[in-house]
Write an enzyme that holds these catalytic residues in place. Structure first.
Site, PDB file in Angstrom:
ATOM      1  N   ARG A 103      47.962  40.204  28.503  1.00 25.43           N
ATOM      2  CA  ARG A 103      46.538  40.583  28.492  1.00 25.43           C
ATOM      3  C   ARG A 103      46.355  42.061  28.164  1.00 25.43           C
ATOM      4  NH1 ARG A 103      46.955  37.105  32.881  1.00 25.43           N
ATOM      5  NH2 ARG A 103      47.656  38.795  34.225  1.00 25.43           N
ATOM      6  N   ARG A 113      59.607  41.065  51.156  1.00 26.28           N
ATOM      7  CA  ARG A 113      59.501  41.917  52.357  1.00 26.28           C
ATOM      8  C   ARG A 113      60.290  41.397  53.551  1.00 26.28           C
ATOM      9  NH1 ARG A 113      53.078  42.508  51.982  1.00 26.28           N
ATOM     10  NH2 ARG A 113      52.979  44.019  50.278  1.00 26.28           N
ATOM     11  N   CYS A 148      49.526  46.889  52.984  1.00 25.28           N
ATOM     12  CA  CYS A 148      48.729  48.107  53.197  1.00 25.28           C
ATOM     13  C   CYS A 148      48.260  48.277  54.635  1.00 25.28           C
ATOM     14  CB  CYS A 148      47.526  48.115  52.252  1.00 25.28           C
ATOM     15  SG  CYS A 148      46.728  46.510  52.073  1.00 25.28           S
ATOM     16  N   GLY A 158      41.838  46.283  48.228  1.00 16.49           N
ATOM     17  CA  GLY A 158      43.062  45.606  48.651  1.00 16.49           C
ATOM     18  C   GLY A 158      43.304  44.343  47.872  1.00 16.49           C
ATOM     19  N   LYS A 195      51.578  38.865  58.253  1.00 11.05           N
ATOM     20  CA  LYS A 195      52.312  40.013  57.664  1.00 11.05           C
ATOM     21  C   LYS A 195      52.284  41.173  58.651  1.00 11.05           C
ATOM     22  CE  LYS A 195      50.631  38.978  53.066  1.00 11.05           C
ATOM     23  NZ  LYS A 195      49.583  39.381  52.108  1.00 11.05           N
ATOM     24  N   HIS A 255      41.156  51.247  54.178  1.00 16.05           N
ATOM     25  CA  HIS A 255      41.088  50.254  55.256  1.00 16.05           C
ATOM     26  C   HIS A 255      40.904  50.974  56.592  1.00 16.05           C
ATOM     27  CE1 HIS A 255      42.313  47.449  52.321  1.00 16.05           C
ATOM     28  NE2 HIS A 255      43.557  47.192  52.695  1.00 16.05           N
ATOM     29  N   ASN A 292      44.028  52.627  51.215  1.00 15.70           N
ATOM     30  CA  ASN A 292      44.976  51.514  51.002  1.00 15.70           C
ATOM     31  C   ASN A 292      45.673  51.578  49.650  1.00 15.70           C
ATOM     32  OD1 ASN A 292      42.088  50.782  50.370  1.00 15.70           O
ATOM     33  ND2 ASN A 292      43.124  49.124  49.280  1.00 15.70           N
TER      34      ASN A 292
HETATM   35  N1  LIG Z   1      45.468  46.781  46.285  1.00 12.52           N
HETATM   36  C1  LIG Z   1      46.161  47.099  47.361  1.00 12.52           C
HETATM   37  O1  LIG Z   1      45.688  47.791  48.282  1.00 12.52           O
HETATM   38  C2  LIG Z   1      47.576  46.653  47.508  1.00 12.52           C
HETATM   39  C3  LIG Z   1      48.312  47.173  48.545  1.00 12.52           C
HETATM   40  C4  LIG Z   1      49.630  46.785  48.700  1.00 12.52           C
HETATM   41  C5  LIG Z   1      50.150  45.857  47.829  1.00 12.52           C
HETATM   42  N2  LIG Z   1      49.411  45.347  46.823  1.00 12.52           N
HETATM   43  C6  LIG Z   1      50.028  44.355  45.956  1.00 12.52           C
HETATM   44  O2  LIG Z   1      50.213  44.892  44.647  1.00 12.52           O
HETATM   45  C7  LIG Z   1      50.050  43.860  43.685  1.00 12.52           C
HETATM   46  C8  LIG Z   1      49.006  44.281  42.658  1.00 12.52           C
HETATM   47  O3  LIG Z   1      47.809  44.587  43.296  1.00 12.52           O
HETATM   48  P1  LIG Z   1      46.569  45.258  42.548  1.00 12.52           P
HETATM   49  O4  LIG Z   1      45.572  45.459  43.615  1.00 12.52           O
HETATM   50  O5  LIG Z   1      46.992  46.422  41.702  1.00 12.52           O
HETATM   51  O6  LIG Z   1      46.118  44.049  41.571  1.00 12.52           O
HETATM   52  P2  LIG Z   1      45.335  44.103  40.172  1.00 12.52           P
HETATM   53  O7  LIG Z   1      44.370  45.228  40.114  1.00 12.52           O
HETATM   54  O8  LIG Z   1      44.833  42.726  39.974  1.00 12.52           O
HETATM   55  O9  LIG Z   1      46.489  44.399  39.082  1.00 12.52           O
HETATM   56  C9  LIG Z   1      47.513  43.490  38.782  1.00 12.52           C
HETATM   57  C10 LIG Z   1      48.476  44.095  37.783  1.00 12.52           C
HETATM   58  O10 LIG Z   1      49.570  43.186  37.584  1.00 12.52           O
HETATM   59  C11 LIG Z   1      49.704  42.895  36.202  1.00 12.52           C
HETATM   60  N3  LIG Z   1      50.191  41.525  36.029  1.00 12.52           N
HETATM   61  C12 LIG Z   1      49.671  40.394  36.536  1.00 12.52           C
HETATM   62  N4  LIG Z   1      50.409  39.321  36.128  1.00 12.52           N
HETATM   63  C13 LIG Z   1      51.427  39.815  35.372  1.00 12.52           C
HETATM   64  C14 LIG Z   1      52.512  39.226  34.671  1.00 12.52           C
HETATM   65  N5  LIG Z   1      52.722  37.908  34.654  1.00 12.52           N
HETATM   66  N6  LIG Z   1      53.353  40.040  33.992  1.00 12.52           N
HETATM   67  C15 LIG Z   1      53.157  41.379  33.981  1.00 12.52           C
HETATM   68  N7  LIG Z   1      52.131  41.998  34.610  1.00 12.52           N
HETATM   69  C16 LIG Z   1      51.287  41.226  35.300  1.00 12.52           C
HETATM   70  C17 LIG Z   1      48.313  43.070  35.641  1.00 12.52           C
HETATM   71  O11 LIG Z   1      48.414  43.280  34.250  1.00 12.52           O
HETATM   72  P3  LIG Z   1      47.287  42.802  33.182  1.00 12.52           P
HETATM   73  O12 LIG Z   1      46.401  44.003  32.967  1.00 12.52           O
HETATM   74  O13 LIG Z   1      48.104  42.502  31.988  1.00 12.52           O
HETATM   75  O14 LIG Z   1      46.565  41.646  33.756  1.00 12.52           O
HETATM   76  C18 LIG Z   1      47.865  44.323  36.405  1.00 12.52           C
HETATM   77  O15 LIG Z   1      48.460  45.460  35.823  1.00 12.52           O
HETATM   78  C19 LIG Z   1      49.681  42.600  44.467  1.00 12.52           C
HETATM   79  O16 LIG Z   1      50.864  41.834  44.683  1.00 12.52           O
HETATM   80  C20 LIG Z   1      49.164  43.126  45.758  1.00 12.52           C
HETATM   81  O17 LIG Z   1      49.354  42.227  46.842  1.00 12.52           O
HETATM   82  C21 LIG Z   1      48.124  45.719  46.642  1.00 12.52           C
END
Ligand SMILES: NC(=O)c1ccc[n+]([C@@H]2O[C@H](COP(=O)([O-])OP(=O)(O)OC[C@H]3O[C@@H](n4cnc5c(N)ncnc54)[C@H](OP(=O)(O)O)[C@@H]3O)[C@@H](O)[C@H]2O)c1
Length: 337
Positions: free
Chosen positions: A40, A100, A129, A160, A213, A242, A315
């Protein structure tokens, strides 16, 4: 500190974008940077330190020996690509829940258990987080008097759940103010002007996975399986940071004043606790900050060893990208190459 070939997987996401800001702000020593995402976003251009980088497609063959991979592309994606990255000789600091709880994978918060990094076998997991900010605030108290029990309710921002969820809160709030419908897509129900007692999926015992978690990650990071944790996790219409209402029962009494003194010396913590002047931590103040803010510290009226705290942190920074970059810095200090 030596420099490292560095790769951000999920570079276009909410956490990925924060990774880039933090690498820049902390002057992380990078010898070569690559940004990966899905088809994408492959081909998009992203600026870093004044230079444009092209986002590449993540594949099984994307990695090299010695590379540090900062990963946040979802649990399923990590389960698929991380074993390939490790086989190539790279080290992965993974933000997802994929590894984890694997016993051989260290789950690290640098202020709490930095020593665990040394036993990594190619994967270091970054905790959830809401767990990170809670243990940053509680470990210094636990070191003074063992925490036997934690009862926590969270007030978690929509960031999050990623970049699309932030967009949904903005657009839904505007639509509802304009008296127009905006059906939920990222959340099970309307999030604007609402609270959802539902983060991640429900399990058979009535708790959500997010709540569990907080239970098991806390025990693993604090290296104490006897800490009894009861968590209720709530999504609130806040964009970023958060908040948590945390109640602890300790072995020996810690007074509110002692807790303030302990926490004001603790790494990564800022005490904001001046009710007479309406000073307490709030999400809007912690946005973009690295520290975990603690306030509303008070002793239980009935239970001599009970203490309540209000804990707030960004977060996307300490809860995700900053914690992972701090782990990467420790890896470099330990001589990773
Ligand atoms: N947000 C938080 O506070 C937080 C805290 C701790 C952990 N996390 C974890 O971090 C992860 C990402 O969170 P986020 O909030 O950044 O989500 P997000 O904004 O939806 O971003 C997801 C990212 O992953 C990429 N992606 C998805 N599917 C993929 C694939 N098959 N191959 C390669 N890249 C792929 C997306 O790329 P495209 O642009 O190509 O779609 C985008 O860069 C999750 O597992 C989440 O649980 C998040």
């Amino acid at each position: 500190m030596a420099s490292a070939k560095t790769c951000v997987v999920g570079a276009t996401g909410a956490v990925g974008q924060e990774f880039l800001r933090i690498l820049e702000q902390r002057d992380f020593p990078i010898s070569r940077l690559r940004l990966l995402a899905s088809e994408r976003s492959a081909g998009k251009r992203i600026a870093f330190r004044g230079k444009d980088y092209t986002v590449e497609l993540l594949t099984e063959n994307s990695f090299e020996k010695g590379e540090i991979i900062l990963s946040s592309a979802g649990g399923g994606t990590s389960k698929w690509f991380v074993p390939h990255a490790v086989k190539s000789g790279a080290v992965v600091v993974d933000n997802t829940s994929a590894f984890r709880m694997e016993p051989e994978v260290p789950l690290v918060v640098p202020e709490v258990n930095p020593h665990a990094i040394q036993r990594h076998k190619g994967i270091i997991a970054n905790p959830n987080c809401s767990t990170i900010q809670m243990v940053v605030a509680l470990k210094p108290l636990h070191d003074v008097s063992r925490i036997k029990r934690i009862v926590v309710s969270t007030y978690q921002s929509v960031s999050g759940k990623g970049a699309k969820a932030m967009e949904e809160l903005r657009l839904q709030t505007k639509a509802l103010l304009d008296e127009k419908p905006y059906p939920p897509k990222e959340f099970p129900w309307q999030i604007a002007f609402n609270c959802l007692p539902h983060i991640d999926s429900f399990t058979d015992n009535g708790f959500t996975k997010e709540e569990l978690k907080m239970v098991y990650e806390t025990q693993k990071i604090m290296e104490d399986d006897s800490i009894a944790v009861n968590a209720t996790t709530i999504r609130v219409p806040v964009l970023r940071s958060h908040s948590e209402s945390v109640y602890i029962e300790t072995e020996k009494k810690i007074t509110a004043q002692q807790a303030r003194e302990i926490l004001s010396k603790a790494p990564g913590v800022i005490v904001v606790d001046d009710p007479a002047n309406n000073k307490y931590p709030m999400p809007v103040d912690s946005e973009g900050r690295d520290e975990t803010f603690v306030g509303r510290i008070r002793e239980d009226l009935f239970f001599p060893t009970g203490l309540s705290l209000w804990v707030v942190s960004d977060n996307l920074r300490k809860g995700a990208a900053l914690n992972a970059v701090q782990i990467a810095e420790k890896l470099l200090q330990l001589g990773w190459s």
